[in-house]
Design a protein around this motif. Structure first.
Motif, PDB file in Angstrom:
ATOM      1  N   VAL A 208       0.785  -1.124   0.046  1.00  0.00           N
ATOM      2  CA  VAL A 208       0.081   0.074  -0.100  1.00  0.00           C
ATOM      3  C   VAL A 208       1.026   1.315   0.017  1.00  0.00           C
ATOM      4  O   VAL A 208       1.404   1.490   1.011  1.00  0.00           O
ATOM      5  N   THR A 209       1.201   1.790  -1.273  1.00  0.00           N
ATOM      6  CA  THR A 209       1.984   2.843  -1.335  1.00  0.00           C
ATOM      7  C   THR A 209       1.120   4.411  -1.356  1.00  0.00           C
ATOM      8  O   THR A 209      -0.018   4.131  -1.360  1.00  0.00           O
ATOM      9  N   ARG A 210       1.983   5.356  -1.607  1.00  0.00           N
ATOM     10  CA  ARG A 210       1.138   6.660  -1.680  1.00  0.00           C
ATOM     11  C   ARG A 210       0.312   6.696  -3.287  1.00  0.00           C
ATOM     12  O   ARG A 210      -0.465   7.322  -3.082  1.00  0.00           O
ATOM     13  N   ALA A 211       0.699   5.691  -3.979  1.00  0.00           N
ATOM     14  CA  ALA A 211      -0.022   5.816  -5.372  1.00  0.00           C
ATOM     15  C   ALA A 211      -1.412   5.185  -5.087  1.00  0.00           C
ATOM     16  O   ALA A 211      -2.287   5.442  -5.613  1.00  0.00           O
TER      17      ALA A 211
ATOM     18  N   GLU B  42      -3.508   7.657  -3.828  1.00  0.00           N
ATOM     19  CA  GLU B  42      -3.820   8.580  -4.919  1.00  0.00           C
ATOM     20  C   GLU B  42      -4.970   8.260  -5.647  1.00  0.00           C
ATOM     21  O   GLU B  42      -5.667   8.979  -5.994  1.00  0.00           O
ATOM     22  N   GLN B  43      -5.037   6.968  -5.570  1.00  0.00           N
ATOM     23  CA  GLN B  43      -6.260   6.150  -6.325  1.00  0.00           C
ATOM     24  C   GLN B  43      -7.405   6.238  -5.723  1.00  0.00           C
ATOM     25  O   GLN B  43      -8.479   5.954  -6.435  1.00  0.00           O
ATOM     26  N   HIS B  44      -7.544   6.417  -4.489  1.00  0.00           N
ATOM     27  CA  HIS B  44      -8.658   6.043  -3.579  1.00  0.00           C
ATOM     28  C   HIS B  44      -8.961   6.779  -2.634  1.00  0.00           C
ATOM     29  O   HIS B  44      -7.976   7.301  -1.743  1.00  0.00           O
TER      30      HIS B  44
ATOM     31  N   THR C  52     -13.417   8.166   1.452  1.00  0.00           N
ATOM     32  CA  THR C  52     -15.032   7.464   1.230  1.00  0.00           C
ATOM     33  C   THR C  52     -15.148   6.501   0.438  1.00  0.00           C
ATOM     34  O   THR C  52     -15.899   5.630   0.626  1.00  0.00           O
ATOM     35  N   GLU C  53     -14.181   6.414  -0.698  1.00  0.00           N
ATOM     36  CA  GLU C  53     -14.423   5.001  -1.794  1.00  0.00           C
ATOM     37  C   GLU C  53     -13.918   3.900  -0.698  1.00  0.00           C
ATOM     38  O   GLU C  53     -14.524   2.749  -0.577  1.00  0.00           O
ATOM     39  N   LEU C  54     -12.827   4.155   0.245  1.00  0.00           N
ATOM     40  CA  LEU C  54     -12.322   2.877   0.867  1.00  0.00           C
ATOM     41  C   LEU C  54     -13.268   2.358   1.777  1.00  0.00           C
ATOM     42  O   LEU C  54     -13.367   1.180   2.040  1.00  0.00           O
ATOM     43  N   MET C  55     -14.124   3.455   2.264  1.00  0.00           N
ATOM     44  CA  MET C  55     -15.046   3.034   3.302  1.00  0.00           C
ATOM     45  C   MET C  55     -16.051   1.853   2.764  1.00  0.00           C
ATOM     46  O   MET C  55     -16.692   0.938   3.642  1.00  0.00           O
ATOM     47  N   THR C  56     -16.444   1.976   1.644  1.00  0.00           N
ATOM     48  CA  THR C  56     -17.396   1.011   0.983  1.00  0.00           C
ATOM     49  C   THR C  56     -16.686  -0.450   0.807  1.00  0.00           C
ATOM     50  O   THR C  56     -17.279  -1.092   0.352  1.00  0.00           O
ATOM     51  N   GLN C  57     -15.407  -0.622   0.900  1.00  0.00           N
ATOM     52  CA  GLN C  57     -14.777  -1.728   0.674  1.00  0.00           C
ATOM     53  C   GLN C  57     -14.940  -2.581   1.992  1.00  0.00           C
ATOM     54  O   GLN C  57     -14.909  -2.265   3.098  1.00  0.00           O
ATOM     55  N   SER C  58     -14.843  -4.006   1.809  1.00  0.00           N
ATOM     56  CA  SER C  58     -14.920  -4.800   2.860  1.00  0.00           C
ATOM     57  C   SER C  58     -13.460  -4.933   3.788  1.00  0.00           C
ATOM     58  O   SER C  58     -12.476  -4.610   3.257  1.00  0.00           O
ATOM     59  N   ASP C  59     -13.484  -5.511   4.975  1.00  0.00           N
ATOM     60  CA  ASP C  59     -12.534  -5.598   5.703  1.00  0.00           C
ATOM     61  C   ASP C  59     -11.449  -6.643   4.905  1.00  0.00           C
ATOM     62  O   ASP C  59     -10.398  -6.575   5.026  1.00  0.00           O
TER      63      ASP C  59
ATOM     64  N   THR D 243      -8.807  16.778   0.112  1.00  0.00           N
ATOM     65  CA  THR D 243      -8.888  15.970  -1.138  1.00  0.00           C
ATOM     66  C   THR D 243      -9.672  14.456  -0.613  1.00  0.00           C
ATOM     67  O   THR D 243      -9.810  13.664  -1.425  1.00  0.00           O
ATOM     68  N   ASP D 244      -9.918  14.362   0.742  1.00  0.00           N
ATOM     69  CA  ASP D 244     -10.437  13.060   1.249  1.00  0.00           C
ATOM     70  C   ASP D 244      -9.418  12.005   1.015  1.00  0.00           C
ATOM     71  O   ASP D 244     -10.019  10.979   0.667  1.00  0.00           O
ATOM     72  N   ARG D 245      -8.284  12.214   1.015  1.00  0.00           N
ATOM     73  CA  ARG D 245      -7.307  10.957   0.907  1.00  0.00           C
ATOM     74  C   ARG D 245      -6.111  11.195   1.768  1.00  0.00           C
ATOM     75  O   ARG D 245      -5.981  12.238   2.450  1.00  0.00           O
ATOM     76  N   TYR D 246      -5.575  10.014   2.133  1.00  0.00           N
ATOM     77  CA  TYR D 246      -4.303  10.233   2.882  1.00  0.00           C
ATOM     78  C   TYR D 246      -3.174  10.372   1.969  1.00  0.00           C
ATOM     79  O   TYR D 246      -3.079  10.162   0.814  1.00  0.00           O
TER      80      TYR D 246
END
Length: 779
Positions: free
Chosen positions: A86-89, A92-94, A97-104, A123-126
């Motif tokens: 899990v890199t900065r890239a 940048e892609q997620h 809010t998008e990540l919240m929709t993904q499963s554990d 930007t709602d990003r890390y």
């Protein structure tokens, strides 16, 4: 495994372990692309000079084997050693809010974290952040709080003794005892309840006691999934014709038949060993009634003239026997059998197994601890052992089978929200500051403080706090209102997605990885479930050059928060022996000569007074403690009430999901299921694989509901159901806990089935057109 694979349900009729476990191990290494590296690392796992398994806390065996790991330990290593990153890239892609929709499971599968990240609101990003800036942000937030008690400092059980000790010193130097810990959610009833009975909140056996026991009882513990290496001890016991009594609401495959993967004859011949000589199909919440029934049998036989009790032990080593005895004898057989769901005949048969044994080991897991009176239940298990003097002799004692690998060690070295005054005095004298004397928050109190707005900062040393705690929906909202959340972790999890206004993800070196400092390679220590302290030295290169060790992260946060502190934090970063010297000063009775003792490749045992028949209780003896009645959970006046136990799948460790399948229970590609007795399903008018919703029965006015559960026929006791956590954590009220320990009663949640929503076929058709990645636990 694809998350879009169709759900499949079928009976698993093979023995646990064996070729199934070997295949699953190879598959895990292959999926993470670490066949070569992972296989080499497995040779060092749980070996002298190697590293300790990052999953369960079961001790290493006395007899050394070529391979000393289990299927789930191999999975834990595979996901830790994975080539996925899990890199900065990735960030940048997620968006978050998008990540919240993904499963554990999806979050876990993305791989290892590689550099520190900071949440960017715009930007709602890390986004990347330097380590120095991350430490400065934490220090600034902590220094500007009005009260140190506005911060919560969580610890996961995989934290080493050295890091946990420094963490406890830093937090107390900062000014609070707020130490919510993963043990609060599992074996805290052991830590809080057992000392009143025997003077210590730990097990009293060592590994050799399994070889000397004449009977083994296992209460509420799915050994084959949660502590698979223990299965070897049970196999060897059965080969000696030792009776093994298993008490559980769910017949678990490994405790029925098991094939030791390292037994070449069994593997070659597809043979197996029958484990449970007696299976007690207890109703959820019925354990206290069963134990009192067993005790009642023994007391009545003694009263009739038989010599079944160890009267000498009772007279010399115990207190409170008469009042306790009278309360047990007042319980009627009608009530005992009704509450336990077990016939008087079987209770008498099980009591006879116990009476015949001259040395009994009694094991228990979270099926005992996670009830509203889990602490008191453990006291009754200790009382059962006292009756026949099963403390302080070979082959006998109590064995809490703990979960995470150093959850017990963290407690021993200071992660305790209720520290003793004597301990605080030693901290004062060793580190030259006055520690806070007021008790701090455990997990439930921490969440309550977040809900009330009294807590502003949360720092998590490992773990996935947000998905381990009760009342998921309420907890999500509370965590999102914090000023700062910090996750110190190896992998991405839900705790990083549900975050405060400011948020940091700090990537840490894993236990299997080499920890280098300016003075050379360092090792850490852990304490297993039988109080053996051993060293752990990583063998793999770190997943990224930008990872930091737990010890360094703690010390840098401490310096950023307490710039004027006289504690030499920088020295501890470089040389872990300096930390161990301080541990020995603060704990002279148990860690005396720590530096020399830890040179033994097999480690050393901490002193456990009950093994010497010494009792550090208020009476100076082991105590028979009375608990009125037969229930370990409060009654709920509802004719449709079922008691729900939240459980792990076989492809899961705590909140870490390795796949969406559960091989031993015959569930594939699905976690939203409800295990229910077939006859009870029919009585409720439910078709096979009906899709239902569950709702909590509570008096607080909060509606707790989880939908989309497929009903699966499973041999559950009447009135009892089970389903996976964390998906069903939204049903567990924060207020539903053991009053002594504060441990949430996740193994007995009063629920009702409130809706029939269709069949599994209809659900599959809908799922194929829906976003399967979203986490389904919150409606």
């Amino acid at each position: 495994m694809s998350e879009t694979a169709k759900p499949r349900y079928e009976t698993y009729d093979q023995p646990a372990g064996g070729w199934g476990a070997a295949k699953a191990t190879a598959k895990a290494l292959l999926e993470q692309s670490v066949i070569g590296k992972g296989s080499r690392a497995l040779l060092s796992m749980n070996k002298p000079g190697g590293f300790k398994c990052p999953s369960c806390a079961f001790p290493d065996p006395d007899r050394e084997k070529t391979l000393e790991f289990c299927e789930n330990g191999a999975k834990a290593l595979a996901v830790e050693a994975t080539k996925k990153r899990v890199t900065r890239a990735f960030f940048e892609q997620h968006t978050v809010t998008e990540l919240m929709t993904q499963s554990d499971y999806w979050l876990e599968e993305q791989g290892r974290l590689t550099e520190p990240m900071r949440y960017d609101t715009a930007t709602d990003r890390y986004v990347p952040v330097t380590w120095d800036d991350a430490y400065e942000m934490i220090g600034r937030h902590l220094r500007t709080l009005k009260d140190p008690n506005e911060a919560e400092f969580y610890t996961s059980g995989r934290t080493s003794n050295e890091a946990a000790f420094l963490y406890s010193i830093f937090v107390r130097a900062y000014g609070t005892n707020n130490f919510p810990d993963c043990s609060n959610m599992c074996h805290e009833p052991t830590s809080r309840g057992l000392p009143h009975a025997i003077g210590i909140g730990k097990g009293t056996i060592v590994m050799s006691d399994f070889d000397k026991a004449e009977a083994i009882f296992i209460f509420g513990q799915n050994t084959g999934t949660n502590s698979p290496r223990m299965m070897s001890n049970l196999v060897h016991a059965r080969k000696r014709n030792v009776p093994i009594v298993v008490v559980n609401p769910m017949p678990e495959r490994a405790l029925i038949r098991f094939t030791e993967p390292q037994d070449p004859v069994k593997m070659a011949t597809f043979g197996s060993t029958a484990i449970a000589s007696e299976f007690v199909h207890i109703r959820i919440g019925g354990d206290l009634a069963l134990v009192k029934g067993m005790i009642k049998v023994l007391l009545e036989r003694e009263a009739s003239g038989e010599k079944v009790l160890d009267q000498e032990f009772i007279a010399e080593h115990t207190h409170g026997f008469e009042a306790w005895r009278d309360e047990v004898l007042s319980c009627t057989w009608n009530d005992i059998t009704r509450v336990s769901g077990i016939s008087e005949e079987q209770i008498r048969r099980v009591a006879e197994i116990y009476a015949r044994s001259k040395a009994t080991v009694l094991c228990f897991g979270m099926g005992i601890t996670q009830h509203q009176q889990g602490s008191r239940m453990i006291q009754q298990l200790a009382a059962l052992l006292m009756l026949r003097g099963n403390f302080g002799k070979p082959g006998a004692g109590i064995a809490p089978i703990r979960g995470h690998s150093n959850v017990q060690g963290d407690r021993t070295v200071g992660i305790d929200e209720k520290p003793t005054q004597a301990y605080l005095d030693r901290v004062r004298d060793t580190f030259n500051f006055e520690p806070p004397r007021k008790h701090g928050h455990h997990v439930v109190e921490s969440v309550e403080a977040m809900i009330d707005g009294r807590s502003k900062v949360f720092i998590g040393m490992g773990g996935n706090f947000i998905h381990a705690i009760p009342d998921t929906v309420i907890a999500y909202e509370a965590m999102s209102r914090l000023e700062l959340t910090v996750g110190i972790a190896t992998k991405l999890n839900r705790g990083h997605i549900v975050h405060g206004k400011d948020a940091l993800i700090l990537p840490v070196i894993a236990r299997s990885e080499i920890d280098r400092t300016s003075v050379g390679e360092q090792f850490v220590t852990i304490e297993d479930a039988m109080s053996n302290v051993t060293s752990s030295r990583g063998v793999l290169e770190p997943a990224s050059p930008d990872l930091r060790a737990e010890v360094e992260i703690v010390c840098r946060i401490a310096r950023a928060t307490l710039p004027d502190s006289d504690i030499p934090w920088e020295s501890y970063i470089e040389d872990y022996d300096l930390i161990r010297e301080k541990i020995a000063q603060v704990y002279p009775e148990i860690y005396e000569d720590f530096l020399n003792k830890i040179k033994d490749p097999k480690g050393f045992h901490l002193d456990i007074p009950p093994r010497r028949r010494a009792w550090k209780t208020s009476t100076g003896k082991a105590n028979f403690l009375t608990i009125p009645g037969l229930a370990v959970d409060s009654d709920v006046a509802d004719p449709d009430m079922l008691r729900l136990s939240t459980i792990r799948s076989h492809d899961q460790y705590n909140t870490t999901i390795y796949s969406n399948s559960d091989r031993y229970r015959g569930v594939y590609n699905d976690r939203m299921v409800l295990f229910l007795n077939a006859a009870e399903r029919e009585e409720r008018g439910l078709k096979k694989h009906a899709r239902v919703a569950l709702e909590t029965i509570s008096r607080d006015g909060v509606r707790r509901r989880v939908e989309g559960l497929t009903v699966l026929d499973y041999p559950m006791p009447r009135g009892s159901v089970a389903g996976y956590y964390p998906e069903l954590n939204p049903l567990l009220p924060l207020s539903h806990f053991d009053d002594i320990s504060g441990t949430p009663a996740a193994k007995s949640i009063p629920v009702r089935i409130v809706a029939v929503v269709g069949t599994s076929e209809e659900r599959t058709a809908l799922a194929e057109n829906a976003e399967l990645g979203r986490w389904q636990g919150v409606p």
